[in-house]
Design a protein around this motif. Sequence first.
Motif, short mmCIF file in Angstrom:
data_model
loop_
_atom_site.label_atom_id
_atom_site.label_comp_id
_atom_site.label_asym_id
_atom_site.label_seq_id
_atom_site.Cartn_x
_atom_site.Cartn_y
_atom_site.Cartn_z
N LEU A 75 4.58 -2.57 -10.39
CA LEU A 75 3.43 -3.11 -11.12
C LEU A 75 2.29 -2.10 -11.06
N THR A 76 1.89 -1.61 -12.22
CA THR A 76 0.68 -0.80 -12.29
C THR A 76 -0.43 -1.79 -12.60
N ILE A 77 -1.43 -1.81 -11.71
CA ILE A 77 -2.49 -2.82 -11.76
C ILE A 77 -3.81 -2.10 -12.05
N ASP A 78 -4.63 -2.67 -12.92
CA ASP A 78 -5.84 -1.97 -13.33
C ASP A 78 -6.74 -1.57 -12.16
N ASP A 79 -6.97 -2.47 -11.22
CA ASP A 79 -7.91 -2.18 -10.13
C ASP A 79 -7.45 -2.85 -8.84
N LEU A 80 -6.50 -2.23 -8.18
CA LEU A 80 -5.97 -2.73 -6.92
C LEU A 80 -6.68 -1.96 -5.81
N ASP A 81 -7.43 -2.65 -4.97
CA ASP A 81 -8.24 -2.00 -3.93
C ASP A 81 -7.71 -2.39 -2.55
N GLU A 82 -7.02 -1.43 -1.92
CA GLU A 82 -6.39 -1.66 -0.62
C GLU A 82 -7.41 -1.94 0.48
N THR A 83 -8.67 -1.53 0.28
CA THR A 83 -9.71 -1.78 1.28
C THR A 83 -10.23 -3.22 1.22
N LYS A 84 -9.84 -3.95 0.18
CA LYS A 84 -10.30 -5.34 0.03
C LYS A 84 -9.18 -6.37 0.08
N ILE A 85 -7.94 -5.91 0.11
CA ILE A 85 -6.80 -6.82 0.18
C ILE A 85 -6.32 -6.87 1.62
N LYS A 92 1.11 14.87 1.48
CA LYS A 92 -0.07 15.00 2.34
C LYS A 92 -1.32 14.49 1.63
N GLN A 93 -1.45 14.82 0.35
CA GLN A 93 -2.60 14.36 -0.43
C GLN A 93 -2.64 12.83 -0.49
N PHE A 94 -1.49 12.23 -0.60
CA PHE A 94 -1.37 10.77 -0.62
C PHE A 94 -1.79 10.20 0.73
N TRP A 95 -1.29 10.81 1.83
CA TRP A 95 -1.66 10.35 3.18
C TRP A 95 -3.16 10.49 3.42
N ASP A 96 -3.81 11.48 2.79
CA ASP A 96 -5.23 11.75 3.02
C ASP A 96 -6.16 10.79 2.30
N THR A 97 -5.63 9.77 1.69
CA THR A 97 -6.44 8.75 0.99
C THR A 97 -6.11 7.39 1.58
N THR A 98 -6.75 6.38 1.06
CA THR A 98 -6.33 4.99 1.35
C THR A 98 -5.66 4.41 0.10
N PHE A 99 -5.27 5.29 -0.82
CA PHE A 99 -4.65 4.88 -2.08
C PHE A 99 -3.14 4.72 -1.91
N ASP A 156 -6.50 -0.50 6.23
CA ASP A 156 -6.57 -0.35 7.70
C ASP A 156 -5.17 -0.17 8.29
N LEU A 157 -4.21 -0.93 7.80
CA LEU A 157 -2.83 -0.79 8.28
C LEU A 157 -2.29 0.60 7.96
N TYR A 158 -2.63 1.10 6.79
CA TYR A 158 -2.19 2.43 6.36
C TYR A 158 -2.78 3.51 7.28
N THR A 159 -4.05 3.37 7.59
CA THR A 159 -4.71 4.32 8.49
C THR A 159 -4.07 4.28 9.87
N GLU A 160 -3.74 3.09 10.35
CA GLU A 160 -3.05 2.96 11.64
C GLU A 160 -1.69 3.67 11.60
N ASN A 161 -0.96 3.52 10.49
CA ASN A 161 0.33 4.20 10.33
C ASN A 161 0.16 5.71 10.38
N ARG A 162 -0.89 6.19 9.73
CA ARG A 162 -1.15 7.64 9.69
C ARG A 162 -1.44 8.16 11.09
N VAL A 163 -2.23 7.43 11.85
CA VAL A 163 -2.55 7.81 13.24
C VAL A 163 -1.30 7.81 14.10
N GLU A 164 -0.50 6.75 13.99
CA GLU A 164 0.74 6.65 14.76
C GLU A 164 1.68 7.81 14.50
N LYS A 165 1.69 8.28 13.24
CA LYS A 165 2.59 9.38 12.86
C LYS A 165 1.95 10.75 13.13
N GLY A 166 0.69 10.75 13.56
CA GLY A 166 0.00 12.00 13.85
C GLY A 166 -0.34 12.81 12.61
#
Length: 185
Positions: free
Chosen positions: A88-98, A134-141, A174-184
Amino acid sequence: MKIVATCIGDKKEIEWKGETVTTGIFKYAVDKPIFLDLEDVKGDTICNRENHGGILQAIYGYSLKHYDHFKKFYSDLDFEMGIFGENLTIDDLDETKIHQGDTFKVGETILEATVPRNPCYKLGIRFNNMKIVKQFWDTTFCGVYFKVLQTGFVKTGDIFEQIKSCPENSTIADLYTENRVEKGI
C-alpha cells in the motif's frame, strides 16, 4: 491517510554477486482492488517468509511523501509506486505518529500497526545500489507493517479511519530506532 496505490509483485530471479537471488520486492501498482488476507496480499509474491508476510507482517505500507527524500539521491531512477516493496502506497503515513497497536478501518479491512520494516540487501537490489540500505536506516522512513484483523478488499482512494489509538505504546519510528541501535547501525 489515503491509499494512492495498491501494489503486488511477481517472483523475480536476479543475478547478484555471482548468485541467483529470488525476490518479490519488485512491486507494481495495479488498477483493481487487492484482497488483504491474514498473512499476505492475495496475488502477491513473498519469497522470504522468514522475514516477510505472516500474521505480524501481512501488509506493508509506505508513504508517498517519503519518496521525495530518496529521489534526490536517485534522480535517474523511475520512482514507480511500489518501489520500496510496499503493498500500500499511502499519501501521508507518518511513522512518528503511528503507535504499535493503532488500528484502522480501511476499505473492507481492519488493520493493526505492528512493526517497522528493517531494510535488507534486496532493497539495494531493487534500487540497483546498495547505498539505499544505509540511507533508509538513516531515516525514520521505515514504513509500517500491519496485521490484518478483518480480511477484505482495499483499493486506491480508500481512507484509513483510525478506530483504536494506543499512545501508551512505542511509535513505529521509535521501534525502528531501537532496531537500528540493537544492530549497531
